[in-house]
Motif scaffolding. Sequence first.
Motif, PDB file in Angstrom:
ATOM      1  N   VAL A  66       0.830  -1.215   0.000  1.00 48.03           N
ATOM      2  CA  VAL A  66       0.000   0.000   0.000  1.00 48.03           C
ATOM      3  C   VAL A  66       0.857   1.255   0.000  1.00 48.03           C
ATOM      4  O   VAL A  66       0.571   2.206  -0.722  1.00 48.03           O
ATOM      5  N   GLY A  67       1.929   1.264   0.763  1.00 48.91           N
ATOM      6  CA  GLY A  67       2.811   2.431   0.789  1.00 48.91           C
ATOM      7  C   GLY A  67       3.386   2.744  -0.577  1.00 48.91           C
ATOM      8  O   GLY A  67       3.432   3.903  -1.000  1.00 48.91           O
ATOM      9  N   GLY A  68       3.816   1.716  -1.290  1.00 50.52           N
ATOM     10  CA  GLY A  68       4.356   1.916  -2.633  1.00 50.52           C
ATOM     11  C   GLY A  68       3.310   2.409  -3.604  1.00 50.52           C
ATOM     12  O   GLY A  68       3.556   3.323  -4.391  1.00 50.52           O
ATOM     13  N   VAL A  69       2.126   1.834  -3.539  1.00 48.87           N
ATOM     14  CA  VAL A  69       1.031   2.240  -4.431  1.00 48.87           C
ATOM     15  C   VAL A  69       0.670   3.707  -4.204  1.00 48.87           C
ATOM     16  O   VAL A  69       0.520   4.480  -5.152  1.00 48.87           O
ATOM     17  N   VAL A  70       0.565   4.100  -2.955  1.00 47.67           N
ATOM     18  CA  VAL A  70       0.177   5.484  -2.628  1.00 47.67           C
ATOM     19  C   VAL A  70       1.234   6.478  -3.115  1.00 47.67           C
ATOM     20  O   VAL A  70       0.904   7.538  -3.631  1.00 47.67           O
ATOM     21  N   ARG A  71       2.500   6.124  -2.982  1.00 49.33           N
ATOM     22  CA  ARG A  71       3.574   7.045  -3.373  1.00 49.33           C
ATOM     23  C   ARG A  71       3.752   7.173  -4.876  1.00 49.33           C
ATOM     24  O   ARG A  71       3.960   8.263  -5.388  1.00 49.33           O
ATOM     25  N   GLY A  72       3.690   6.063  -5.615  1.00 48.47           N
ATOM     26  CA  GLY A  72       4.089   6.124  -7.010  1.00 48.47           C
ATOM     27  C   GLY A  72       3.022   5.934  -8.058  1.00 48.47           C
ATOM     28  O   GLY A  72       3.217   6.299  -9.214  1.00 48.47           O
ATOM     29  N   CYS A  73       1.886   5.356  -7.715  1.00 49.20           N
ATOM     30  CA  CYS A  73       0.877   4.983  -8.715  1.00 49.20           C
ATOM     31  C   CYS A  73      -0.197   6.048  -8.867  1.00 49.20           C
ATOM     32  O   CYS A  73      -1.374   5.812  -8.575  1.00 49.20           O
ATOM     33  N   GLN A  74       0.182   7.196  -9.369  1.00 44.02           N
ATOM     34  CA  GLN A  74      -0.762   8.307  -9.507  1.00 44.02           C
ATOM     35  C   GLN A  74      -1.797   8.077 -10.610  1.00 44.02           C
ATOM     36  O   GLN A  74      -2.887   8.634 -10.564  1.00 44.02           O
ATOM     37  N   ALA A  75      -1.483   7.252 -11.606  1.00 41.26           N
ATOM     38  CA  ALA A  75      -2.406   7.006 -12.721  1.00 41.26           C
ATOM     39  C   ALA A  75      -3.258   5.758 -12.522  1.00 41.26           C
ATOM     40  O   ALA A  75      -4.088   5.433 -13.366  1.00 41.26           O
ATOM     41  N   LEU A  76      -3.082   5.056 -11.391  1.00 34.20           N
ATOM     42  CA  LEU A  76      -3.764   3.780 -11.163  1.00 34.20           C
ATOM     43  C   LEU A  76      -5.285   3.946 -11.167  1.00 34.20           C
ATOM     44  O   LEU A  76      -5.832   4.767 -10.447  1.00 34.20           O
ATOM     45  N   ARG A  77      -5.954   3.144 -12.004  1.00 39.57           N
ATOM     46  CA  ARG A  77      -7.409   3.183 -12.121  1.00 39.57           C
ATOM     47  C   ARG A  77      -8.056   1.892 -11.637  1.00 39.57           C
ATOM     48  O   ARG A  77      -9.220   1.884 -11.264  1.00 39.57           O
ATOM     49  N   ALA A  78      -7.305   0.768 -11.676  1.00 42.97           N
ATOM     50  CA  ALA A  78      -7.859  -0.530 -11.293  1.00 42.97           C
ATOM     51  C   ALA A  78      -6.800  -1.323 -10.529  1.00 42.97           C
ATOM     52  O   ALA A  78      -5.670  -1.448 -10.983  1.00 42.97           O
ATOM     53  N   LEU A  79      -7.211  -1.860  -9.390  1.00 38.46           N
ATOM     54  CA  LEU A  79      -6.344  -2.692  -8.567  1.00 38.46           C
ATOM     55  C   LEU A  79      -7.135  -3.919  -8.161  1.00 38.46           C
ATOM     56  O   LEU A  79      -8.167  -3.818  -7.501  1.00 38.46           O
ATOM     57  N   ASP A  80      -6.664  -5.098  -8.577  1.00 37.40           N
ATOM     58  CA  ASP A  80      -7.351  -6.345  -8.265  1.00 37.40           C
ATOM     59  C   ASP A  80      -6.564  -7.083  -7.170  1.00 37.40           C
ATOM     60  O   ASP A  80      -5.435  -7.503  -7.388  1.00 37.40           O
ATOM     61  N   LEU A  81      -7.186  -7.195  -6.003  1.00 33.64           N
ATOM     62  CA  LEU A  81      -6.604  -7.921  -4.878  1.00 33.64           C
ATOM     63  C   LEU A  81      -7.450  -9.130  -4.503  1.00 33.64           C
ATOM     64  O   LEU A  81      -7.306  -9.678  -3.416  1.00 33.64           O
ATOM     65  N   SER A  82      -8.319  -9.561  -5.399  1.00 34.69           N
ATOM     66  CA  SER A  82      -9.223 -10.669  -5.101  1.00 34.69           C
ATOM     67  C   SER A  82      -8.437 -11.954  -4.821  1.00 34.69           C
ATOM     68  O   SER A  82      -7.325 -12.133  -5.314  1.00 34.69           O
ATOM     69  N   GLY A  83      -9.006 -12.804  -3.995  1.00 30.01           N
ATOM     70  CA  GLY A  83      -8.397 -14.081  -3.702  1.00 30.01           C
ATOM     71  C   GLY A  83      -7.276 -14.035  -2.686  1.00 30.01           C
ATOM     72  O   GLY A  83      -6.583 -15.028  -2.488  1.00 30.01           O
ATOM     73  N   ASN A  84      -7.069 -12.889  -2.056  1.00 31.93           N
ATOM     74  CA  ASN A  84      -6.047 -12.756  -1.017  1.00 31.93           C
ATOM     75  C   ASN A  84      -6.712 -12.703   0.335  1.00 31.93           C
ATOM     76  O   ASN A  84      -7.833 -12.236   0.472  1.00 31.93           O
ATOM     77  N   LYS A  85      -6.014 -13.181   1.351  1.00 33.64           N
ATOM     78  CA  LYS A  85      -6.553 -13.153   2.711  1.00 33.64           C
ATOM     79  C   LYS A  85      -5.949 -12.021   3.495  1.00 33.64           C
ATOM     80  O   LYS A  85      -4.859 -11.611   3.288  1.00 33.64           O
TER      81      LYS A  85
END
Length: 85
Positions: free
Chosen positions: A66-85
């Motif tokens: 999450v820290g990496g996503v928040v810092r660098g992924c400014q253009a992110l439109r879709a994130l699939d985390l399905s199937g994780n616990k």
Amino acid sequence: GAKSSTALAQALRANVHMSASLSFLSLANNKLESDGSAALAAFLAQPNALERLDLASTSPNLQTLVGGVVRGCQALRALDLSGNK
């Protein structure tokens, strides 16, 4: 496995052009675990062009990612985390 996921994430980070051109990354069904999550987070924390990130069924360390996503992924439109616990 986790070692190959770590190696891939390190290669992505090492390639300076990758962060500017990669818009979709799917690591679905590859186990990231702690080491792979840390390596991927290091890549994601750099400014990048990712619009879609598929981490379904990867057993990631979400706190690390999450820290990496928040810092660098400014253009992110879709994130699939399905199937994780």
